[in-house]
Design a protein around this motif. Structure first.
Motif, short mmCIF file in Angstrom:
data_model
loop_
_atom_site.label_atom_id
_atom_site.label_comp_id
_atom_site.label_asym_id
_atom_site.label_seq_id
_atom_site.Cartn_x
_atom_site.Cartn_y
_atom_site.Cartn_z
N GLY A 1 100.08 -22.71 57.33
CA GLY A 1 101.37 -22.99 56.74
C GLY A 1 101.53 -24.46 56.37
O GLY A 1 100.57 -25.23 56.35
N ASN A 2 102.75 -24.85 56.11
CA ASN A 2 103.02 -26.19 55.60
C ASN A 2 103.37 -27.22 56.68
O ASN A 2 103.54 -28.40 56.39
CB ASN A 2 104.16 -26.15 54.58
N SER A 3 103.47 -26.77 57.93
CA SER A 3 103.92 -27.67 58.99
C SER A 3 102.90 -28.72 59.43
O SER A 3 103.25 -29.87 59.67
CB SER A 3 104.38 -26.87 60.21
N PRO A 4 101.61 -28.35 59.58
CA PRO A 4 100.65 -29.31 60.12
C PRO A 4 100.52 -30.58 59.27
O PRO A 4 100.48 -30.52 58.04
CB PRO A 4 99.33 -28.54 60.13
N ARG A 5 100.47 -31.71 59.95
CA ARG A 5 100.17 -32.98 59.29
C ARG A 5 98.65 -33.09 59.14
O ARG A 5 97.90 -32.52 59.94
CB ARG A 5 100.71 -34.15 60.09
N GLN B 1 93.58 -23.57 68.71
CA GLN B 1 94.93 -23.15 69.10
C GLN B 1 95.96 -23.88 68.23
O GLN B 1 96.07 -25.11 68.30
CB GLN B 1 95.16 -23.46 70.58
N PRO B 2 96.73 -23.15 67.43
CA PRO B 2 97.69 -23.79 66.53
C PRO B 2 98.72 -24.67 67.22
O PRO B 2 99.29 -25.56 66.60
CB PRO B 2 98.37 -22.60 65.84
N GLU B 3 98.94 -24.44 68.52
CA GLU B 3 99.88 -25.28 69.27
C GLU B 3 99.47 -26.76 69.25
O GLU B 3 100.29 -27.64 69.48
CB GLU B 3 99.99 -24.81 70.72
N PHE B 4 98.21 -27.00 68.93
CA PHE B 4 97.73 -28.38 68.83
C PHE B 4 98.55 -29.17 67.83
O PHE B 4 98.78 -30.38 68.00
CB PHE B 4 96.25 -28.38 68.40
N PHE B 5 99.03 -28.52 66.79
CA PHE B 5 99.77 -29.21 65.73
C PHE B 5 101.16 -29.67 66.18
O PHE B 5 101.85 -30.37 65.43
CB PHE B 5 99.88 -28.33 64.49
N GLN B 6 101.57 -29.28 67.37
CA GLN B 6 102.83 -29.80 67.91
C GLN B 6 102.75 -31.31 68.14
O GLN B 6 103.76 -32.01 68.14
CB GLN B 6 103.19 -29.09 69.22
N VAL C 1 94.72 -26.39 74.96
CA VAL C 1 95.79 -27.26 74.48
C VAL C 1 96.80 -27.60 75.59
O VAL C 1 97.45 -28.65 75.55
CB VAL C 1 96.50 -26.61 73.27
N SER C 2 96.89 -26.75 76.60
CA SER C 2 97.84 -27.01 77.68
C SER C 2 97.51 -28.29 78.44
O SER C 2 98.41 -28.96 78.96
CB SER C 2 97.87 -25.83 78.66
N ILE C 3 96.24 -28.66 78.50
CA ILE C 3 95.85 -29.91 79.16
C ILE C 3 96.46 -31.10 78.44
O ILE C 3 97.02 -32.02 79.06
CB ILE C 3 94.31 -30.04 79.21
N TRP C 4 96.38 -31.08 77.12
CA TRP C 4 96.93 -32.19 76.33
C TRP C 4 98.46 -32.19 76.37
O TRP C 4 99.08 -33.25 76.41
CB TRP C 4 96.44 -32.10 74.89
N GLN C 5 99.05 -31.00 76.36
CA GLN C 5 100.51 -30.93 76.44
C GLN C 5 101.01 -31.50 77.75
O GLN C 5 102.03 -32.22 77.78
CB GLN C 5 100.96 -29.47 76.29
N ARG C 6 100.34 -31.22 78.84
CA ARG C 6 100.73 -31.74 80.14
C ARG C 6 100.58 -33.26 80.18
O ARG C 6 101.43 -33.97 80.72
CB ARG C 6 99.88 -31.10 81.24
#
Length: 222
Positions: free
Chosen positions: A208-212, A183-188, A156-161
């Motif tokens: 949880g309820n956060s992910p779209r 990796q749940p960070e994907f939902f950011q 996921v760090s590749i996409w975040q960058r």
């Protein structure tokens, strides 16, 4: 003092000087699949906003493909698992009909296959996510992560960058949110693809309820 924006512009102009005004695609990841360790690429095309995808308009498109096996060949031997995981819409090769059967909307004979061939012909430079992002920012072009292949196959760090550097509109979906490598960070920044098997209730129970979420269907009557 040089601002972040000025720095991105300088990076973009430097890349254009190096590779020419026709620089419109690049390999932004050359590594291994998080799913099974196979060598894979993430290749972006349409950096200048030239994509003719009728669903997303002029957004740049990122394809996640196997490095050593053409997309159509990968399907025939099941190697596309490395970039698609257990997605229920994965195409498969019907040995009786001698053709690829697909629910997936991606036409492999065109975009992914052509991109794979072009990469092997040396038509795409290898750039960092930050460099690709600077180009997207320079041209003010959004990016779709996962035109083909599931983004969860790559850290996921590749996409975040990429997204942080581009600072433009982006879309991304994963059908693999129930898998151990996800990796749940994907939902950011990305959404969960759901269907009649991987339901919203399952998504909420796991994350949880956060992910779209985005519902995938084969019918317009659902």
């Amino acid at each position: 003092m040089v601002t972040i924006q000025e720095s991105k512009t300088d990076i973009a102009r430097s890349l254009i000087r190096k590779y020419g005004n026709k620089l419109n695609g690049a390999i932004l990841y050359d590594g291994y699949s998080r799913i099974d360790g196979a060598p894979i690429w993430a290749i972006i095309t349409g950096i200048q906003g030239t994509s003719k995808n009728d669903k997303t308009g002029p957004m740049a498109q990122v394809k996640i493909i196997l490095k050593d096996i053409a997309p159509t060949e990968a399907i025939k031997i099941g190697a596309d698992y490395s970039i698609c995981g257990d997605c229920k819409f994965r195409p498969y090769f019907d040995t009786v009909k001698n053709k690829i059967i697909r629910d997936c909307y991606v036409n492999l004979l065109f975009s992914p296959n052509q991109t794979w061939k072009s990469a092997h012909n040396g038509n795409y430079p290898i750039l960092t996510p930050e460099e690709v992002g600077a180009l997207l920012n320079f041209y003010n072009v959004g990016v779709r992560i996962g035109e083909y292949g599931d983004p969860s196959a790559i850290d996921v760090s590749i996409w975040q960058r990429l997204i942080s550097s581009a600072n433009t509109f982006n879309t991304s979906y994963s059908h693999q949110w129930n898998e151990s490598w996800f990796q749940p960070e994907f939902f950011q920044f990305g959404m969960a693809s759901i269907d009649d098997t991987l339901t919203v209730d399952m998504l909420r129970a796991l994350h949880g309820n956060s992910p779209r979420s985005y519902r995938v269907t084969n019918s317009y009557n659902t």
